[in-house]
Design a protein around this motif. Structure first.
Motif, PDB file in Angstrom:
ATOM      1  N   ILE A   1      44.186  79.307  19.532  1.00 62.21           N
ATOM      2  CA  ILE A   1      42.861  79.929  19.440  1.00 62.21           C
ATOM      3  C   ILE A   1      42.647  80.952  20.556  1.00 62.21           C
ATOM      4  CG2 ILE A   1      41.552  78.293  20.862  1.00 62.21           C
ATOM      5  CD1 ILE A   1      40.425  79.459  17.430  1.00 62.21           C
ATOM      6  N   PHE A   2      43.327  80.766  21.691  1.00 57.22           N
ATOM      7  CA  PHE A   2      43.186  81.682  22.814  1.00 57.22           C
ATOM      8  C   PHE A   2      43.720  83.071  22.465  1.00 57.22           C
ATOM      9  CE2 PHE A   2      44.786  83.432  26.928  1.00 57.22           C
ATOM     10  CZ  PHE A   2      43.539  83.616  27.530  1.00 57.22           C
ATOM     11  N   ASP A   3      44.817  83.128  21.728  1.00 55.22           N
ATOM     12  CA  ASP A   3      45.376  84.413  21.312  1.00 55.22           C
ATOM     13  C   ASP A   3      44.407  85.150  20.387  1.00 55.22           C
ATOM     14  OD1 ASP A   3      47.688  83.898  22.752  1.00 55.22           O
ATOM     15  OD2 ASP A   3      48.675  82.916  21.046  1.00 55.22           O
ATOM     16  N   ILE A   4      43.732  84.389  19.524  1.00 54.78           N
ATOM     17  CA  ILE A   4      42.739  84.997  18.625  1.00 54.78           C
ATOM     18  C   ILE A   4      41.581  85.547  19.442  1.00 54.78           C
ATOM     19  CG2 ILE A   4      41.175  84.550  16.678  1.00 54.78           C
ATOM     20  CD1 ILE A   4      43.049  82.211  15.917  1.00 54.78           C
TER      21      ILE A   4
ATOM     22  N   SER B   1      31.686  85.583  16.273  1.00 57.49           N
ATOM     23  CA  SER B   1      30.613  84.885  16.999  1.00 57.49           C
ATOM     24  C   SER B   1      31.009  83.447  17.304  1.00 57.49           C
ATOM     25  CB  SER B   1      29.319  84.912  16.179  1.00 57.49           C
ATOM     26  OG  SER B   1      29.511  84.312  14.916  1.00 57.49           O
ATOM     27  N   PHE B   2      31.699  82.798  16.361  1.00 55.76           N
ATOM     28  CA  PHE B   2      32.118  81.407  16.560  1.00 55.76           C
ATOM     29  C   PHE B   2      33.158  81.308  17.683  1.00 55.76           C
ATOM     30  CE2 PHE B   2      34.989  77.863  15.540  1.00 55.76           C
ATOM     31  CZ  PHE B   2      34.084  76.820  15.542  1.00 55.76           C
ATOM     32  N   ILE B   3      34.148  82.203  17.655  1.00 55.73           N
ATOM     33  CA  ILE B   3      35.207  82.178  18.680  1.00 55.73           C
ATOM     34  C   ILE B   3      34.625  82.433  20.061  1.00 55.73           C
ATOM     35  CG2 ILE B   3      37.273  83.378  19.510  1.00 55.73           C
ATOM     36  CD1 ILE B   3      37.869  81.592  17.176  1.00 55.73           C
ATOM     37  N   PHE B   4      33.762  83.436  20.172  1.00 51.40           N
ATOM     38  CA  PHE B   4      33.187  83.769  21.484  1.00 51.40           C
ATOM     39  C   PHE B   4      32.302  82.637  22.002  1.00 51.40           C
ATOM     40  CE2 PHE B   4      33.751  88.438  22.526  1.00 51.40           C
ATOM     41  CZ  PHE B   4      34.890  88.556  21.758  1.00 51.40           C
ATOM     42  N   GLU B   5      31.654  81.942  21.083  1.00 53.01           N
ATOM     43  CA  GLU B   5      30.829  80.797  21.480  1.00 53.01           C
ATOM     44  C   GLU B   5      31.697  79.703  22.097  1.00 53.01           C
ATOM     45  OE1 GLU B   5      28.213  77.285  19.328  1.00 53.01           O
ATOM     46  OE2 GLU B   5      28.388  79.229  18.338  1.00 53.01           O
ATOM     47  N   LYS B   6      32.889  79.483  21.512  1.00 55.82           N
ATOM     48  CA  LYS B   6      33.796  78.447  22.012  1.00 55.82           C
ATOM     49  C   LYS B   6      34.303  78.750  23.421  1.00 55.82           C
ATOM     50  CE  LYS B   6      33.724  75.454  18.750  1.00 55.82           C
ATOM     51  NZ  LYS B   6      33.202  74.096  19.039  1.00 55.82           N
ATOM     52  N   PHE B   7      34.416  80.031  23.747  1.00 56.68           N
ATOM     53  CA  PHE B   7      34.943  80.411  25.059  1.00 56.68           C
ATOM     54  C   PHE B   7      33.847  80.750  26.053  1.00 56.68           C
ATOM     55  CE2 PHE B   7      38.794  80.786  22.612  1.00 56.68           C
ATOM     56  CZ  PHE B   7      39.789  80.430  23.513  1.00 56.68           C
ATOM     57  N   SER B   8      32.612  80.445  25.691  1.00 57.99           N
ATOM     58  CA  SER B   8      31.498  80.728  26.595  1.00 57.99           C
ATOM     59  C   SER B   8      31.166  79.488  27.424  1.00 57.99           C
ATOM     60  CB  SER B   8      30.265  81.146  25.793  1.00 57.99           C
ATOM     61  OG  SER B   8      29.822  80.084  24.976  1.00 57.99           O
ATOM     62  N   GLY B   9      30.335  79.668  28.416  1.00 60.84           N
ATOM     63  CA  GLY B   9      29.897  78.538  29.241  1.00 60.84           C
ATOM     64  C   GLY B   9      30.884  78.193  30.333  1.00 60.84           C
ATOM     65  N   GLN B  10      30.474  77.246  31.146  1.00 61.19           N
ATOM     66  CA  GLN B  10      31.253  76.896  32.334  1.00 61.19           C
ATOM     67  C   GLN B  10      32.607  76.278  31.981  1.00 61.19           C
ATOM     68  OE1 GLN B  10      29.119  74.335  34.965  1.00 61.19           O
ATOM     69  NE2 GLN B  10      30.752  74.236  36.520  1.00 61.19           N
ATOM     70  N   PHE B  11      32.643  75.456  30.906  1.00 60.67           N
ATOM     71  CA  PHE B  11      33.876  74.748  30.576  1.00 60.67           C
ATOM     72  C   PHE B  11      34.515  75.225  29.276  1.00 60.67           C
ATOM     73  CE2 PHE B  11      31.046  71.791  32.853  1.00 60.67           C
ATOM     74  CZ  PHE B  11      31.796  71.586  34.001  1.00 60.67           C
ATOM     75  N   GLY B  12      33.839  76.114  28.562  1.00 64.19           N
ATOM     76  CA  GLY B  12      34.337  76.547  27.266  1.00 64.19           C
ATOM     77  C   GLY B  12      35.723  77.146  27.327  1.00 64.19           C
ATOM     78  N   TYR B  13      35.983  77.944  28.344  1.00 66.59           N
ATOM     79  CA  TYR B  13      37.263  78.635  28.460  1.00 66.59           C
ATOM     80  C   TYR B  13      38.413  77.642  28.573  1.00 66.59           C
ATOM     81  CZ  TYR B  13      40.705  82.051  30.053  1.00 66.59           C
ATOM     82  OH  TYR B  13      41.812  82.839  30.165  1.00 66.59           O
ATOM     83  N   ASN B  14      38.297  76.703  29.514  1.00 59.58           N
ATOM     84  CA  ASN B  14      39.380  75.750  29.738  1.00 59.58           C
ATOM     85  C   ASN B  14      39.550  74.772  28.582  1.00 59.58           C
ATOM     86  OD1 ASN B  14      40.114  76.775  32.257  1.00 59.58           O
ATOM     87  ND2 ASN B  14      38.502  75.605  33.302  1.00 59.58           N
ATOM     88  N   LEU B  15      38.425  74.362  27.969  1.00 63.97           N
ATOM     89  CA  LEU B  15      38.486  73.394  26.880  1.00 63.97           C
ATOM     90  C   LEU B  15      39.113  73.984  25.619  1.00 63.97           C
ATOM     91  CD1 LEU B  15      34.987  71.650  27.209  1.00 63.97           C
ATOM     92  CD2 LEU B  15      37.227  70.666  27.737  1.00 63.97           C
ATOM     93  N   SER B  16      38.918  75.288  25.394  1.00 64.29           N
ATOM     94  CA  SER B  16      39.369  75.913  24.148  1.00 64.29           C
ATOM     95  C   SER B  16      40.721  76.599  24.262  1.00 64.29           C
ATOM     96  CB  SER B  16      38.326  76.945  23.687  1.00 64.29           C
ATOM     97  OG  SER B  16      37.067  76.337  23.518  1.00 64.29           O
ATOM     98  N   LYS B  17      41.229  76.739  25.469  1.00 64.67           N
ATOM     99  CA  LYS B  17      42.406  77.571  25.683  1.00 64.67           C
ATOM    100  C   LYS B  17      43.636  77.091  24.913  1.00 64.67           C
ATOM    101  CE  LYS B  17      44.862  79.970  29.370  1.00 64.67           C
ATOM    102  NZ  LYS B  17      44.976  80.164  30.840  1.00 64.67           N
ATOM    103  N   ARG B  18      43.817  75.792  24.761  1.00 65.58           N
ATOM    104  CA  ARG B  18      45.037  75.268  24.123  1.00 65.58           C
ATOM    105  C   ARG B  18      44.787  74.710  22.719  1.00 65.58           C
ATOM    106  NH1 ARG B  18      45.484  74.295  29.515  1.00 65.58           N
ATOM    107  NH2 ARG B  18      47.414  74.970  30.511  1.00 65.58           N
ATOM    108  N   VAL B  19      43.623  74.988  22.192  1.00 65.70           N
ATOM    109  CA  VAL B  19      43.264  74.454  20.871  1.00 65.70           C
ATOM    110  C   VAL B  19      43.943  75.272  19.781  1.00 65.70           C
ATOM    111  CG1 VAL B  19      41.344  74.080  19.270  1.00 65.70           C
ATOM    112  CG2 VAL B  19      41.069  73.553  21.698  1.00 65.70           C
ATOM    113  N   LYS B  20      44.388  74.591  18.710  1.00 71.39           N
ATOM    114  CA  LYS B  20      44.996  75.252  17.552  1.00 71.39           C
ATOM    115  C   LYS B  20      43.911  75.710  16.576  1.00 71.39           C
ATOM    116  CE  LYS B  20      49.199  74.330  18.961  1.00 71.39           C
ATOM    117  NZ  LYS B  20      50.085  75.407  19.459  1.00 71.39           N
ATOM    118  N   ALA B  21      44.224  76.743  15.828  1.00 68.63           N
ATOM    119  CA  ALA B  21      43.253  77.313  14.883  1.00 68.63           C
ATOM    120  C   ALA B  21      42.786  76.284  13.858  1.00 68.63           C
ATOM    121  CB  ALA B  21      43.857  78.526  14.184  1.00 68.63           C
ATOM    122  N   LYS B  22      43.700  75.425  13.398  1.00 64.43           N
ATOM    123  CA  LYS B  22      43.360  74.489  12.314  1.00 64.43           C
ATOM    124  C   LYS B  22      42.302  73.478  12.728  1.00 64.43           C
ATOM    125  CE  LYS B  22      47.275  71.376  13.328  1.00 64.43           C
ATOM    126  NZ  LYS B  22      48.524  70.804  12.767  1.00 64.43           N
ATOM    127  N   SER B  23      42.151  73.241  14.040  1.00 64.84           N
ATOM    128  CA  SER B  23      41.179  72.249  14.494  1.00 64.84           C
ATOM    129  C   SER B  23      39.766  72.812  14.575  1.00 64.84           C
ATOM    130  CB  SER B  23      41.590  71.693  15.852  1.00 64.84           C
ATOM    131  OG  SER B  23      41.602  72.723  16.832  1.00 64.84           O
TER     132      SER B  23
END
Length: 606
Positions: free
Chosen positions: A314-317, A346-368
């Motif tokens: 998801i990070f590459d996206i 909008s959904f992707i940017f929301e996942k990478f927003s906030g204090q912890f969003g970046y670290n929590l979403s960095k290794r997530v796969k698209a299918k999840s």
């Protein structure tokens, strides 16, 4: 020692053959044997599953398969519905439910990857603690299936004992990406109350409403109302028990989304497609239904954009979208090029927003993180229909892009901007191609429609209509009244044409009707009668009483002329199949000449 007791069951059982019901009548059964059969079936797993396709009534593709349980114990005298009734009385309902579900899921590993599996669930067992404990999840993992592969069918025929608990259970399943369908709608207890209670994804209309719907106006009205409600509520409709071509055609005309029944395909042990002939029929029926006013298919607007695979990071996206503001969404595909879901900017940017969003979403796969609730249409779907579907979505999704497929695989993306530009273009083209006097399509569209009939082997008629004695009328009454005479005929033709029939205005006082059936004198006589009645008001009382008008002939001399009539030349492919446009044109010209040779109103059918 228990005595063997024989009882006479004073009710009529039904034999479930797929979706057909056959009356079995009263009979005497041994209670102990019935209970023994139940326990034996549960102990040895004597259940097997057959699968019946659920088919798109837009293009004939397979949405999924309903898993139907059958008893594999030869000496058992019960059918599956009766077995469930017995299991309920013996407090073995969940055990039988679990066995049937296990068998359905076990064989589902062989289903087409993109197809859904519809599993019947008794509403009084869905909130059983074992269900919540993860039995279905365990089986999905065991057989490599996903939650969005499964649709739970909850029958409308069973009363729900605890509605609050049941609703909570349904919400629990929906929150885990499982989808819900109401089965046998129109035959059960709570009707719309149950629909409104938990907003199902699918509504299956009971076969009793479908049976003979092509000849029953009350059923048509009832189903039309259900379709309207479901369209406005974002619920897909499925017609059960389709058994005739007439029922299928009517359901397509009523805009039912999907169909199931013996006419399309019977339940089988293996996962099957419907026949090519059925697919072609469904495609042609939709083409005819949507021809009026349609100037293109959605595939013409689709553009291929970068897609991602289920296991992409998801990070590459996120980085791609961050570097290119034009990327507003991406389709997520499986290894077979099927669309699994969509990810919006909008959904992707929301996942990478906030204090912890970046670290929590960095290794997530698209299918999840997939959004499975997106609009997907076949490339041959008319643009107007896609616009209607897009605008009927929830407000939060109205501006989301539309995924376009070809044979179930990714073809491209259409944005709402594309649709708006297309709508403007359609209006411009209509203005260019339509006759300004009647608003009917002109020669460009007429030629296109006639050419399409050259590659179609189905019945058709081409009816050429023109007004006799039009010039004398125009000379005597003036151009304005001449226009009124032409407009009157155009309105009559539009009124008489039935659904799917095309009416065009060649120019002047010449019109054409293109029909998908063999038209006869009866149809033409109705047009002639209306023309004779409605044009009387376009004459002075004196001319109407005389039955003629006084005007100048082509040589400039005063002469008398009959009141306007119409000539109708009808060419069909009943006796001769036309594959050459020039040959058809010659036959039309010859038939028109024969019609004009007769005085007064005339009809010539070839």
């Amino acid at each position: 020692m228990l005595k063997s007791v024989d009882i006479n069951l004073k009710r009529c059982f039904t034999l479930d053959l797929g979706r057909r019901k056959v009356n079995r009548g009263e009979r005497t059964l041994n209670v102990n044997k019935l209970n023994d059969d139940l326990f034996k079936i549960l102990s040895i797993g004597a259940i097997h599953t057959v699968y019946q396709p659920i088919v798109s009534l837009d293009n004939g593709s397979i949405l999924g398969y309903e898993a139907l349980s059958r008893i594999a114990l030869k000496e058992c005298e019960l059918n599956i519905e009766e077995l469930f009734q017995l299991a309920s009385r013996q407090y073995k309902l969940w055990e039988l439910e679990r066995l049937c579900r296990s068998k359905a899921l076990e064989n589902a590993i062989h289903k087409p990857y993109h197809a859904k599996l519809f599993i019947n669930v008794d509403p009084n067992v869905i909130h059983d603690p074992e269900v919540f404990a993860g039995f279905t999840w365990e089986k999905l993992n065991q057989y490599g299936l996903r939650p969005d592969d499964i649709i739970f069918e909850i029958t409308e025929k069973s009363a729900i004992s605890h509605m609050d608990t049941f609703t909570a259970a349904v919400n629990h399943y929906q929150s885990q990406q499982f989808k819900i369908a109401i089965d046998d709608f129109g035959s059960g207890y709570s009707g719309m109350n149950r629909v409104c209670a938990f907003s199902p994804n699918f509504l299956k209309i009971d076969m009793q409403l479908i049976r003979n719907i092509d000849s029953d106006t009350v059923k048509k009205s009832a189903v039309a109302a259900i379709v309207k409600f479901c369209k406005e509520s974002g619920i897909a409709t499925i017609a059960e028990g389709i058994e005739t071509e007439g029922e299928l055609k009517t359901l397509i005309d009523l805009n039912i989304d999907y169909g199931q029944g013996y006419y399309l395909a019977k339940p089988e042990n293996k996962f099957q497609e419907i026949s090519k002939e059925q697919q072609i029929y469904i495609g042609n029926a939709n083409y005819e239904k949507n021809t009026i006013g349609v100037l293109g298919e959605i595939g013409a607007l689709a553009t291929k954009k970068n897609c991602v695979l289920e296991n992409d990071n998801i990070f590459d996206i996120f980085l791609s979208m961050k570097n290119d503001p034009k990327i507003t969404e991406v389709c997520v595909l499986d290894e077979n090029n099927h669309i699994c879901g969509m990810l919006t900017r909008s959904f992707i940017f929301e996942k990478f927003s906030g204090q912890f969003g970046y670290n929590l979403s960095k290794r997530v796969k698209a299918k999840s993180l997939l959004n499975h609730d997106f609009l997907e249409v076949d490339k041959k779907t008319p643009i107007e229909k896609v616009a209607e579907l897009a605008m009927s979505r929830a407000f939060s999704q109205v501006y989301d892009a539309i995924a376009v497929t070809e044979n179930g695989r990714y073809f491209g993306i259409v944005t709402i901007k594309d649709l708006l530009n297309s709508a403007i273009s359609i209006q411009v083209n209509r203005a260019k191609c339509s006759n300004p006097l009647t608003g009917l399509p002109g020669n460009t569209e007429i030629q296109k429609r006639i050419s399409s009939k050259m590659i179609d082997s189905r019945p058709f008629s081409l009816i050429y209509i023109d007004i006799d004695s039009f010039k004398p009328y125009n000379d005597a009454y003036g151009f304005s009244m001449g226009d009124q005479l032409i407009i009157t005929l155009g309105n009559i033709l539009k009124e008489c044409a039935e659904q799917g029939e095309f009416v065009g205005h060649i120019g002047g006082d010449d019109f054409v009707i293109i029909s998908d059936r063999h038209r006869s004198e009866v149809f033409c006589e109705k047009i002639i009668d209306l023309f004779s009645t409605r044009t009387k008001s376009l004459y002075t009382q004196e001319d109407a009483d005389n039955g003629f008008i006084v005007s100048r002939n082509r040589n400039g001399f005063v002469d008398t002329f009959p009141l306007a009539t119409i000539s109708m030349a009808v060419v069909t492919n009943r006796m001769e199949k036309f594959s050459d446009l020039s040959k058809l044109s010659k036959v039309i010209a010859h038939t028109k000449k024969l019609a004009k040779m007769e005085s007064g109103n005339s009809i010539v059918v070839i």
